[in-house]
Scaffold this motif. Structure first.
Motif, short mmCIF file in Angstrom:
data_model
loop_
_atom_site.label_atom_id
_atom_site.label_comp_id
_atom_site.label_asym_id
_atom_site.label_seq_id
_atom_site.Cartn_x
_atom_site.Cartn_y
_atom_site.Cartn_z
N LEU A 227 0.86 -1.19 0.00
CA LEU A 227 0.00 0.00 0.00
C LEU A 227 0.89 1.24 0.00
N GLU A 228 0.98 1.90 -1.14
CA GLU A 228 1.77 3.13 -1.24
C GLU A 228 0.82 4.31 -1.02
N LEU A 229 0.90 4.88 0.17
CA LEU A 229 -0.05 5.90 0.59
C LEU A 229 0.65 7.25 0.77
N HIS A 230 -0.16 8.29 0.85
CA HIS A 230 0.34 9.64 1.11
C HIS A 230 -0.19 10.10 2.47
N GLN A 231 0.71 10.54 3.34
CA GLN A 231 0.32 10.99 4.67
C GLN A 231 0.31 12.51 4.75
N GLU A 232 -0.77 13.04 5.29
CA GLU A 232 -0.87 14.47 5.59
C GLU A 232 -1.06 14.62 7.10
N ASN A 233 -0.28 15.51 7.69
CA ASN A 233 -0.40 15.79 9.12
C ASN A 233 -1.07 17.15 9.31
N PHE A 234 -2.11 17.17 10.15
CA PHE A 234 -2.83 18.41 10.43
C PHE A 234 -2.76 18.68 11.93
N ALA A 235 -2.08 19.76 12.32
CA ALA A 235 -2.04 20.14 13.73
C ALA A 235 -3.42 20.62 14.14
N LEU A 236 -3.94 20.09 15.23
CA LEU A 236 -5.27 20.47 15.68
C LEU A 236 -5.24 21.87 16.31
N PRO A 237 -6.25 22.68 16.01
CA PRO A 237 -6.23 24.08 16.46
C PRO A 237 -6.69 24.24 17.91
N ASP A 238 -5.99 23.61 18.83
CA ASP A 238 -6.28 23.79 20.25
C ASP A 238 -4.98 23.56 21.01
#
Length: 282
Positions: A227-238
């Motif tokens: 499984l060749e996937l793309h990871q996105e990291n989103f910092a939570l706004p708190d």
């Protein structure tokens, strides 16, 4: 867990003298730059720089830190880490509470076609959706990705790019240690990883820092293959210090077919995200 002195020493050892205009010398007994060379190039006294590396100097000014970052060739992530370490003596940040709002759990449930997890600064999984549980074969929450990667040898094969993953994990934990040096839970985790993994000890000693916001992740799942996937990291706004990580597959790709198959294989079984610890779907 982390300190300015150790970081300066490791960065100094990696600078090629020729890059900063110092002729090659076959009689050099140290890797990288000498202390006096860093001091001269940064415009500070040798005595002051030595005290910095020994942890005895007073709070360095921004001008000094800027000069050191330039001489040591620090990137943006390393520069930010340097400033945090230098500020620790004046102000030590309190570790985030790690409290997860119920609304965020509902958001995870809305993500049905991609594995998604919420992790804290220690890489503890606070929550994960159904597909993430099927991918990792682990109950969520109650799962630490750093332990999974370094200490669970039976699951190492899941990570097709295992060595690269270890670099990311250590770089992340180094950053976290610089931000929250008084966090006992983080100190315990780092100690556990150091005791259980020679590779972790070796990478930790390098003092590298990484702030990964996106990139490729490759898994080798025992049922659906690569499984060749793309990871996105989103910092939570708190103030939780948590991140949302989403692993997506390009439309029409074999990875998309693999995720769809994984979802189908688990459709008639209790989801590990809902309490079933699972190493294999069978």
């Amino acid at each position: 867990m982390d300190d300015l002195a150790g970081f300066l020493r490791t960065r100094r050892s990696r600078v090629d003298p020729s890059v900063v205009g110092i002729p090659a010398d076959t009689r050099r007994r140290v890797e990288g730059l000498r202390r006096e060379e860093v001091a001269h190039l940064s415009g500070v006294s040798v005595d002051y720089y030595v005290r910095l590396e020994q942890g005895r100097a007073t709070q360095p000014s921004e001008q000094v830190l800027d000069a050191l970052a330039r001489v040591l060739g620090l990137d943006e992530t390393e520069r930010g880490h340097l400033y945090r370490l230098a500020r620790q003596r004046r102000r030590r940040a309190k570790a985030p509470s790690g409290q997860l709002r119920p609304e965020l759990r509902r958001v995870l449930d809305l993500v049905t076609d991609a594995p998604a997890v919420i992790v804290d600064h220690r890489l503890d999984v606070a929550a994960g959706n159904r597909l993430a549980g099927l991918l990792y074969g682990r109950q969520m929450p109650g799962f630490n990705t750093a332990r999974h990667i370094f200490l669970d040898e039976a699951e190492r094969g899941l990570y097709a790019d295992w060595e690269h993953c270890t670099l990311d994990v250590v770089g992340h934990l180094r950053l976290a240690a610089g931000k929250y040096p008084d966090d006992p839970g983080l100190a315990t985790l780092i100690g556990e990883l150091a005791m259980g993994s020679q590779r972790f000890r070796r990478l930790w000693a390098r003092a590298d820092v990484r702030a990964r916001t996106h990139g490729s992740k490759v898994y080798r799942h025992p049922l659906v293959g690569l499984l060749e996937l793309h990871q996105e990291n989103f910092a939570l706004p708190d103030a939780s210090g948590m991140e949302l990580l989403v692993l997506s597959a390009p439309p029409g790709s074999p990875a998309e077919d693999g995720l769809r198959l994984l979802n189908a294989l688990g459709s008639d079984k209790p989801s590990p995200a809902n309490g079933l610890p699972m190493t294999h779907l069978s």
